[in-house]
Write a protein that holds these residues in place. Structure first.
Motif, PDB file in Angstrom:
ATOM      1  N   GLN A  39      -1.305  10.489 -47.753  1.00 50.26           N
ATOM      2  CA  GLN A  39      -0.280  11.347 -48.358  1.00 50.26           C
ATOM      3  C   GLN A  39       0.631  10.484 -49.222  1.00 50.26           C
ATOM      4  O   GLN A  39       1.098   9.433 -48.787  1.00 50.26           O
ATOM      5  N   ASP A  50       5.739  11.877 -47.854  1.00 50.49           N
ATOM      6  CA  ASP A  50       6.004  12.873 -46.819  1.00 50.49           C
ATOM      7  C   ASP A  50       7.295  13.625 -47.175  1.00 50.49           C
ATOM      8  O   ASP A  50       8.293  13.011 -47.552  1.00 50.49           O
ATOM      9  N   SER A  51       7.264  14.946 -47.073  1.00 50.54           N
ATOM     10  CA  SER A  51       8.412  15.761 -47.496  1.00 50.54           C
ATOM     11  C   SER A  51       9.662  15.505 -46.668  1.00 50.54           C
ATOM     12  O   SER A  51      10.786  15.661 -47.149  1.00 50.54           O
ATOM     13  N   LYS A  52       9.495  15.088 -45.417  1.00 50.79           N
ATOM     14  CA  LYS A  52      10.652  14.854 -44.546  1.00 50.79           C
ATOM     15  C   LYS A  52      11.163  13.422 -44.637  1.00 50.79           C
ATOM     16  O   LYS A  52      12.354  13.186 -44.806  1.00 50.79           O
ATOM     17  N   ARG A 105      10.204  11.021 -46.858  1.00 45.18           N
ATOM     18  CA  ARG A 105      10.176  10.468 -48.210  1.00 45.18           C
ATOM     19  C   ARG A 105       9.409   9.146 -48.272  1.00 45.18           C
ATOM     20  O   ARG A 105       9.632   8.319 -49.149  1.00 45.18           O
TER      21      ARG A 105
END
Length: 217
Positions: free
Chosen positions: A72, A75-77, A79
């Motif tokens: 990935q 990560d959206s949470k 960063r």
């Protein structure tokens, strides 16, 4: 006069050094933030998760003879990019699965509207070959073909299987049969066009086998 010179001559001039500090508009000193360069989330091959830096993860992969694979970008949470340590077997299995999904998605996107053809178990040989040629043309044009064989008279099962076998044999080079099912006196199945592997896809399929452990992928 000599005493005056001696007094100032013996005094040491203080060492003045300039240091840079970050000061706000109110005059308050702000402590410098610690910078963590190349921090990543690392999933180990036992599925445990840790936070480390990319250089350390690379060293770990070489030391353990594992592949470091980016799974990935961010990560959206957290960063942070996410990496995973894999064995060669796990890596190749995942690559094959990705290529299979990619090929299926590409094939699904290129399929045209489904065409329905209905045949009777009483159909003659000439008419059956005419139907097969029609199916062939539809498959060549990337149409999905839905076939229904309607049973009439005696020996329905044997006649349906014979017609099915002829269709499967004649079209095996350009189409594949899926979802064959029998309900009552009718047999239903679908024909999907076989997508021939392009030079680019062949290169993708073979590239994974030639890669060594060269750090993150």
């Amino acid at each position: 006069m000599m005493k005056f010179i001696a007094f100032f001559g013996t005094r040491r001039i203080p060492d003045c050094r300039f240091t840079s500090t970050l000061i706000t508009a109110e005059g308050k000193t702000v402590p410098k933030r610690k910078t963590f360069e190349n921090r990543i989330t690392l999933i180990n091959n036992d599925n445990s998760v840790s936070i480390t830096d990319l250089k350390n993860a690379q060293s770990m992969s070489i030391r353990r003879e594992l592949k470091l694979v980016k799974v990935q970008d961010v990560d959206s949470k957290t960063r942070r990019p996410v990496y995973k340590l894999m064995t060669n077997t796990e890596y190749h299995a995942e690559e094959l699965e990705k290529r299979k999904e990619k090929q299926e998605a590409r094939q699904k996107n290129t399929l045209k509207a489904a065409k329905l053809l209905s045949l009777s178990t009483k159909i003659g040989e000439h008419d059956l070959m005419t139907g097969v040629k029609k199916m062939m043309k539809l498959l060549d044009k990337q149409h999905e073909v839905k076939v229904v064989i309607v049973g009439e008279g005696e020996g329905v099962t044997q006649k349906s299987e014979r017609i099915y076998s002829v269709i499967e044999e004649k079209l095996k080079s350009i189409g594949k049969v899926v979802q064959k099912r029998v309900k009552g006196n009718s047999m239903r199945f679908q024909l999907l066009p076989i997508k021939h592997t392009t030079a680019e896809e062949t290169k993708d399929m073979t590239s994974g086998h030639n890669e060594g452990n060269k750090g993150p992928l």
